[in-house]
Design an enzyme around this catalytic site. Structure first.
Site, mmCIF file in Angstrom:
data_model
loop_
_atom_site.group_PDB
_atom_site.id
_atom_site.type_symbol
_atom_site.label_atom_id
_atom_site.label_comp_id
_atom_site.label_asym_id
_atom_site.label_seq_id
_atom_site.Cartn_x
_atom_site.Cartn_y
_atom_site.Cartn_z
ATOM 1 N N ASP A 259 -7.413 -120.077 -6.050
ATOM 2 C CA ASP A 259 -7.301 -118.653 -6.350
ATOM 3 C C ASP A 259 -8.479 -118.165 -7.185
ATOM 4 O OD1 ASP A 259 -5.617 -116.128 -6.711
ATOM 5 O OD2 ASP A 259 -5.932 -116.733 -8.799
ATOM 6 N N GLU A 292 -10.512 -118.291 -2.485
ATOM 7 C CA GLU A 292 -10.544 -116.833 -2.654
ATOM 8 C C GLU A 292 -11.727 -116.559 -3.570
ATOM 9 O OE1 GLU A 292 -7.890 -113.057 -4.223
ATOM 10 O OE2 GLU A 292 -7.745 -114.974 -5.252
ATOM 11 N N ASP A 311 -11.555 -111.259 2.645
ATOM 12 C CA ASP A 311 -11.048 -109.939 2.249
ATOM 13 C C ASP A 311 -11.822 -108.823 2.929
ATOM 14 O OD1 ASP A 311 -8.942 -110.685 0.525
ATOM 15 O OD2 ASP A 311 -10.343 -111.090 -1.087
ATOM 16 N N ASP A 381 -1.355 -110.376 -1.785
ATOM 17 C CA ASP A 381 -2.108 -109.404 -2.577
ATOM 18 C C ASP A 381 -2.117 -108.038 -1.910
ATOM 19 O OD1 ASP A 381 -3.002 -110.433 -4.990
ATOM 20 O OD2 ASP A 381 -4.680 -111.476 -4.071
ATOM 21 N N ASN A 385 0.147 -105.643 -3.991
ATOM 22 C CA ASN A 385 -0.601 -104.828 -4.948
ATOM 23 C C ASN A 385 -0.534 -103.337 -4.640
ATOM 24 O OD1 ASN A 385 -1.334 -106.859 -6.683
ATOM 25 N ND2 ASN A 385 -3.248 -107.320 -5.626
#
Length: 590
Positions: A259, A292, A311, A381, A385
């Site tokens: 992470d 990540e 991402d 996420d 989020n």
């Protein structure tokens, strides 16, 4: 029996035989340390060089213990293998060899076979609850499950990124043996198991290291969670590297997802960790290390790491699917179609270009293979989020979601699903914790203030409606439902993953991009050459208008997201919200 030399010391309680345990604590800021056993014994630990305290004691597996620091503070073992209860309570001596493995010949699966399903263990009912889904996921075409972090956290519910005892599986999910049984059962279904680990910070409740081992942290560098971890110290490096090895060797996880490594300030640590893992995992085993990393450091994918969560790809697709451009989506608001084309042809979108803050981000990635990038439409996420945890099934049309899903599951990149995707789940995935007192208040207010910059939440009164992370209902609402296997969405996933397995998987190693072009706003055409010389092409239209395109020969159409039969699409027009997948054999110029 003599104590081991410092070079062989490892953090925590090491069971030497059925009745003898060696306890080791690195506590350079303590003057006196004792281990207090569950039967009331208090045994002074022997101070050693470099801040270590060590002792051997006659105690079997299951023994509860705590460390007492300078006669004034009782703490759990920071390398606890299991907790009797919460993060503040006693640790337990664990026998790492107690579990009788059934599938001892399992060696994993090659990375090109990876189809990953990310899940939250607590939301699915703990380790035994996850087991109930294994057969269904294997039949769907999933080849790996990825567990959100398991490190012991305060309370009974949490995303897992607030963990403070990295070696201890969360006690509310089950025992270490139950976790091993889950992994063993997954292997029996042919499923790899990947674990998300957090080495960039400790959670805010239950971390006592600052009292007796200040050297774990460096005060001259800050992260979003406070002082950075000081990976310059060998004791700190070993604490985390040994943890990674524990999950891979003792628990037999097939891979780790690290992470937010962009918050790890020491670049050498990541390289050293990968090197140690590769050295200590036997060559026949397939063990996969993914990152990540907001910095898009492509060089790490050539230095021991197999892939990165992309991402960039998600964000470009999200803008095209939903039209949302606030917060970090602002980096993809301009020319999102061109950005998606770049992702499909080169991996990262940001390869040194400046983001919305004017800062350069990323490194060139076009030389990397497609499977160096994990692509997804949703993950914990990107759903959690959001203020209300909405999924794409609530944010875009069903046809658009089908088209994007087709791209996800049939491109050569590694596809990742988030639990519930396969049924277009309508339940949200919200941010949830189990904090109390002032910390609960701070987390609740902090969560709501995160959204103050969003136009819809500019009014403080509206932010009051954002779910309280600490409310039990917030957690309960985040449990997805799963439709019948013959419902339309599971059928779509099963069909696409069946095509991937039958026509693509064995030809993915050595595949390379042949480029991607923009057909119109919202529409792209991407091509890849597979290792048998065949050409995979995906024509995607996420706009509301049909797009003119010179499409491949109908004989080579593998799948059409808008039609039951692949050959039904017109030859020169890509319908709105559609994806057309073609596979042309080598040497076929027709």
């Amino acid at each position: 029996m003599p104590l081991p030399t410092p070079e062989t010391w490892s953090h925590g309680a090491l069971l030497l035989d059925s009745g003898l345990t060696r306890f080791a604590l690195w506590a350079p800021d303590a003057f006196h340390v004792s281990v207090e056993l569950g039967d009331g014994q208090s045994l002074p630990m022997l101070p050693q060089d470099d801040g270590w305290f060590v002792i051997k004691a006659h105690c079997p597996p299951g023994t509860a213990y705590q460390y007492q620091i300078d006669g004034e503070l009782r703490v759990p073992d920071p390398a606890s293998r299991a907790q009797q209860g919460d993060v503040h309570g006693p640790s337990l001596v664990v026998d790492p060899n107690a579990y009788p493995w059934q599938f001892t010949e399992w060696a994993g699966r090659p990375w090109h076979e990876a189809v990953i399903y990310e899940l939250h263990v607590g939301a699915l009912g703990g380790f035994t609850g996850v087991e109930k889904h294994l057969a269904r996921l294997a039949e769907l075409g999933v080849t790996a499950i990825e567990l959100m972090p398991l490190a012991q956290f305060p309370g009974t519910r949490n995303w897992g990124y607030d963990g403070v005892l990295p070696y201890a599986p969360q006690s509310s999910y089950g025992t270490p043996e139950q976790l091993k049984h889950l992994i063993d059962a997954a292997h029996g279904h042919g499923l790899m198991v990947i674990l998300d680990v957090v080495y960039n910070h400790f959670g805010p409740d239950g971390n006592y290291l600052g009292r007796y081992a200040k050297g774990f942290f460096r005060h001259d560098q800050k992260t979003p969670w406070g002082d950075a971890i000081d990976f310059r110290r060998p004791q700190v490096r070993d604490f985390f590297i040994d943890n990674a090895l524990m999950w891979l060797l003792e628990y037999r996880f097939d891979g780790l997802r690290f992470d937010a490594v962009h918050a790890i300030e020491d670049p050498d640590f990541l390289k050293q960790m990968a090197a140690r893992i590769r050295q200590q995992v036997d060559a026949p085993r397939h063990v996969w290390l993914t990152l990540e990393n907001e910095l898009n450091q492509a060089h790490l994918l050539e230095e021991g790491y197999d892939a990165q969560w992309n991402d960039d790809g998600h964000n470009a697709l999200h803008v095209l699917l939903t039209g949302e451009t606030e917060a970090y989506y602002g980096d993809f608001a301009e020319q999102p179609t061109q950005k998606l084309a770049r992702c499909l042809s080169e991996g990262f979108i940001y390869q040194g270009q400046r983001n919305r803050h004017g800062e350069p981000r990323g490194e060139p990635s076009g030389h990397l293979p497609p499977n160096a990038f994990v692509l997804f439409l949703q993950n914990h996420d990107q759903v959690g989020n959001r203020a209300f945890g909405e999924r794409l099934s609530q944010l875009c049309s069903s046809d658009a979601l089908r088209a994007a899903t087709t791209l996800l599951l049939l491109s050569p990149m590694v596809p990742l699903l988030f639990m519930g995707d396969e049924g277009a789940a309508s339940e949200p995935f919200l941010f949830f914790t189990d904090h109390h007192g002032e910390l609960a208040k701070a987390v609740r207010e902090g969560r709501r203030n995160e959204f103050a910059s969003f136009a819809v939440f500019a009014d403080e009164e509206k932010r009051e409606h954002i779910p309280d992370p600490n409310a039990e209902q917030t957690f309960a609402a985040s449990r997805p439902s799963f439709p019948d296997v013959d419902a339309p969405w599971p059928v779509l996933y099963r069909t696409l993953l069946g095509l991937r397995r039958e026509y693509l998987t064995e030809h993915l190693p050595g595949s390379r991009s042949l480029g991607a072009q923009v057909l119109a706003e919202g529409a792209v055409s991407a091509r890849w050459q597979l290792n048998d010389g065949s050409e995979l092409r995906i024509d995607l239209n996420l706009s509301a208008e049909p797009v003119a395109a010179e499409l491949p020969d109908p004989r080579h159409r593998l799948f059409d997201s808008r039609q039951a039969a692949a050959e039904s699409a017109p030859a020169h027009r890509l319908p709105p919200y559609s994806a057309l997948v073609s596979l042309t054999p080598a040497g076929d110029d027709a």
